[in-house]
Each structure stands twice: as C-alpha cells, then as structure tokens.
Design a protein around this motif. Structure first.
Motif, PDB file in Angstrom:
ATOM      1  N   LYS A  58      -7.264   5.405  11.066  1.00 38.59           N
ATOM      2  CA  LYS A  58      -6.067   5.583  10.251  1.00 38.59           C
ATOM      3  C   LYS A  58      -6.198   6.718   9.238  1.00 38.59           C
ATOM      4  O   LYS A  58      -5.202   7.189   8.688  1.00 38.59           O
ATOM      5  N   ARG A  60      -7.730   6.158   6.435  1.00 34.86           N
ATOM      6  CA  ARG A  60      -7.397   5.422   5.206  1.00 34.86           C
ATOM      7  C   ARG A  60      -8.632   5.201   4.359  1.00 34.86           C
ATOM      8  O   ARG A  60      -9.692   4.875   4.890  1.00 34.86           O
ATOM      9  N   ASN A 146       0.000   3.564  11.448  1.00 33.88           N
ATOM     10  CA  ASN A 146       0.341   4.981  11.230  1.00 33.88           C
ATOM     11  C   ASN A 146      -0.890   5.692  10.668  1.00 33.88           C
ATOM     12  O   ASN A 146      -1.813   5.037  10.162  1.00 33.88           O
ATOM     13  N   SER A 152       5.403   4.165   8.191  1.00 32.62           N
ATOM     14  CA  SER A 152       4.926   3.109   9.086  1.00 32.62           C
ATOM     15  C   SER A 152       5.678   3.178  10.414  1.00 32.62           C
ATOM     16  O   SER A 152       6.853   3.517  10.450  1.00 32.62           O
ATOM     17  N   HIS A 241       2.784   7.341  -0.316  1.00 28.31           N
ATOM     18  CA  HIS A 241       2.997   6.682   0.960  1.00 28.31           C
ATOM     19  C   HIS A 241       4.181   7.274   1.679  1.00 28.31           C
ATOM     20  O   HIS A 241       5.058   7.858   1.053  1.00 28.31           O
TER      21      HIS A 241
END
Ligand code: AMP
Ligand code: MG
Length: 348
Positions: A58, A60, A146, A152, A241
């Motif tokens: 991701k 992330r 995502n 998303s 985001h």
C-alpha cells in the motif's frame, strides 16, 4: 509478482475460488476482496509478516494501524476484550459498516495495530467478504485497497490500477454499495461510565450511534484540520488522504450563487465539477460528474471516490465540489471531502 484477478458473483457456487483465496492468506499472501464500504487489502491479521507486506503493498506508514475483519461479531472476543457496549453495538449494527476499537489480546501482533494496545474490529456485510472470512480460521487484517494517498477503491478497476503486481489475488465482486469507509468508534471510559469517541464518520451515523450509547464524542480531527504537532486519536487522520492530483476546491454558499459561480468558471477556464443532478441543465457537459440529487446523500457517497479518480484524469486545472452539510451521512461526505481538498473551502 503476478496478480490473479477473479470475478465472483455468487459466493456459494464460487466456493473453490474462495478456498484458493483463503489458502493464499493462510500461506502469508495478500488478497484484495470487496466489502459493502470499499475494497480491502487483506492479509492474515495474526501474522506480523503479513501486516508488513500490507504496509509495503500500500505504501502506507507502518504506524497507521489496520482493521481486522471477522465473519461473526462474537469472534471479536478471541482477539480483543469485548464488553457490554461492544455487544450492544454489534447487535444494532453488525454485520455492517462499523469498526470498533477495543483493547487487544496478545494473539494480535503489534505490527497489525501499528504498535497500539488497541485493535480495530469489523464484521463486514457483503456476501463475498463473509464467505471468505468464514473459510479463514484467522481474522483478516485489511486497510482500504488503494495506494496510500489516493481515493479508496470502490470497484475492481480502481484496485487493479493501484495494486496490480503488488498483491497475489484480487477478487472482483462488482461495485461497493456504500462507497465510503466504515464508521470508526472507540469505546472509552471515564468517571461517568462508558462512552464512544467517533474517530471516523461513515454510513453508521452519529444519530444512529446515540440510539445505542447516549454519549458520543466527535474527535477533533473529524471536522477540523489538526494543529501542527498535534497527535490524532486515530493515526490515519494524520495523513493527507484521498487527494486528487488536480487541486480540489469545495464551494460553500447559497445554491443559486454557487451555480452562478460555476457557470462563470466554466466560461473562463478548464474545470471539472462534481455537481448535483439538478444543476446539469445550467452547466456545460464537459468534465461534469453527476453525483446524485442534492438530497440523495447515499448516491453522493456511492459515487464520490470514483468521480475523484475520474476528475483527476481530465485536463482540468481545478476540480470543484459542493461542501456537504454535516447531518446524517453528510458528516462522512464532509470529512472525506475536506481531506481530499486539503481543507480548501471557498465561500461564495
Ligand atoms: P483504512 O483501513 O484504510 O480504512 O484505515 C483504517 C483506519 O482505522 C485508519 O485511519 C486507522 O488510523 C484506524 N485505526 C485502526 N486501528 C486503530 C486503533 N487501534 N486505534 C485508532 N484508530 C485505528
Ligand atoms: Mg484507507
């Protein structure tokens, strides 16, 4: 990595494919699956290595914790300390688009919870997700499927665009019905007793939560920009985001004035507009995205992320959308849009 894409329309007749997906997860691999909110990027929630793989796929930061998904609300107690208020929330809203933060048990690794002593638990209401979770003998940790920072995914094409080559399997189950991520609440306690902190609004609304728990406190980061250095209660709120590459500006004002502003903008420069169905006759059709009627918040939620992705592919210099009201599902729309717009609101 080769990504296998399978389409599942009937979770009963497609049982063999689901077993294959569960085998991949059991062996430590990654499987993207549909839910009623958005697509999830799943890995074994009890495996540190799987959590690390999810963060990597991701892009992330690993201090942004994952939600673990279970096939039945009662499963929560295996992985967390679920009490009376959890049981009441589960009876009212599960399976469904609600995530509850609870103190974690030792079996859940810190890699899954981003180093926190709490774990986020959700029981999705989607036939494919349910059937997959049922054949897994572990919870499935899954953030939205995502790449970190992009909207998303609400259909398999979004997932394929972001994660092809980064996961073992993508299960295409069609469009996600709700289109916004789950409501997240944390169960807290003070001298007056238990209460809920709303960390992320979603389809389970503030009003619906207050029917189960009298005291629901909305966390500051839901509506406001965090001050520099301030730490949010939910680490995910720290990050910018859902941001399109083309700047997004939210318009706030009387409907007639906003429409007049949009007409003027269309005449002067290249812009994309997320507009209400009622406005189409007054606007030029280029780069116009119809989000539903002004009062149809469910359709606005369902279309939002797909249209942010679409608008971003146009040649527009700027994207305009309406600033939603904060009532009901509007609170979730407001929360996603102000973040996508990096809090850029234009008063008309
Ligand atoms: P996503 O999975 O992409 O929908 O993001 C999950 C969200 O849940 C993130 O914003 C996380 O910060 C939040 N979350 C997950 N676990 C916890 C937790 N233990 N405490 C607070 N927030 C959490
Ligand atoms: Mg996400």
């Amino acid at each position: 990595m080769q990504t296998k894409v399978i389409r599942i329309t009937d979770s009963i007749t497609d049982g063999t494919s689901l077993k294959e997906a569960a085998d991949i997860l059991r062996a430590g691999g990654l499987v993207v699956f549909p839910t009623e909110t958005v697509y999830g990027l799943g890995g074994n929630g009890l495996s540190q290595a799987a959590a690390e793989k999810i963060y990597e796929a991701k892009g992330r930061p690993s201090n942004n914790p994952l939600i673990i998904h279970i096939h039945h609300p009662a499963e929560a107690d295996k992985y967390a300390f679920a009490g009376d208020l959890y049981n009441r929330l589960a009876a009212a809203f599960m399976p469904g688009p609600l995530t509850v933060i609870l103190p974690k048990r030792d079996c859940v690794p810190y890699a899954t919870t981003g180093g926190l002593d709490t774990v986020a638990v959700r029981c999705p209401d989607h036939p494919v997700a349910h059937a997959l979770l049922k054949v897994c003998d572990f919870p499935v940790a899954a953030p939205s499927a995502n790449l970190s920072g992009s909207p998303s995914p609400t259909c398999a094409d979004h997932v394929i665009a972001d994660l092809s080559g980064r996961v073992d399997m993508i299960i295409d189950g069609g469009e996600c019905e709700i289109g916004l991520e789950s409501t997240i609440v944390k169960i807290d306690r003070d001298e007056k007793g238990e209460y809920l902190t709303l960390l992320r609004p979603g389809a389970i609304t503030y009003d619906a939560l207050t029917c189960v728990c009298e005291r629901v406190v909305i966390a500051g980061a839901v509506l406001e920009q965090l001050k520099e250095g301030e730490r949010p209660l939910s680490p995910g709120m720290m990050y910018k985001h859902y941001a399109p590459k083309i700047p997004l500006v939210l318009l706030d004002g009387d409907p007639q004035d906003v429409l007049a502003f949009l007409q003027k903008e269309q005449a002067g420069k290249s812009c994309a507009i997320l507009c209400y169905d009622e406005e189409t006759t007054a606007l030029k059709p280029e780069n116009l995205f119809l989000v539903g009627t002004r009062d149809d918040l469910a359709t606005q939620a369902h279309t939002l992320f797909a249209y942010l992705r679409e608008a971003d592919k146009t040649n527009a210099k700027i994207i305009y959308a309406h600033l939603p009201k904060k009532d009901g599902l509007g609170l979730a729309l407001y929360n996603r849009l102000i973040r996508a717009a990096a809090h850029t609101i234009k008063k008309i």
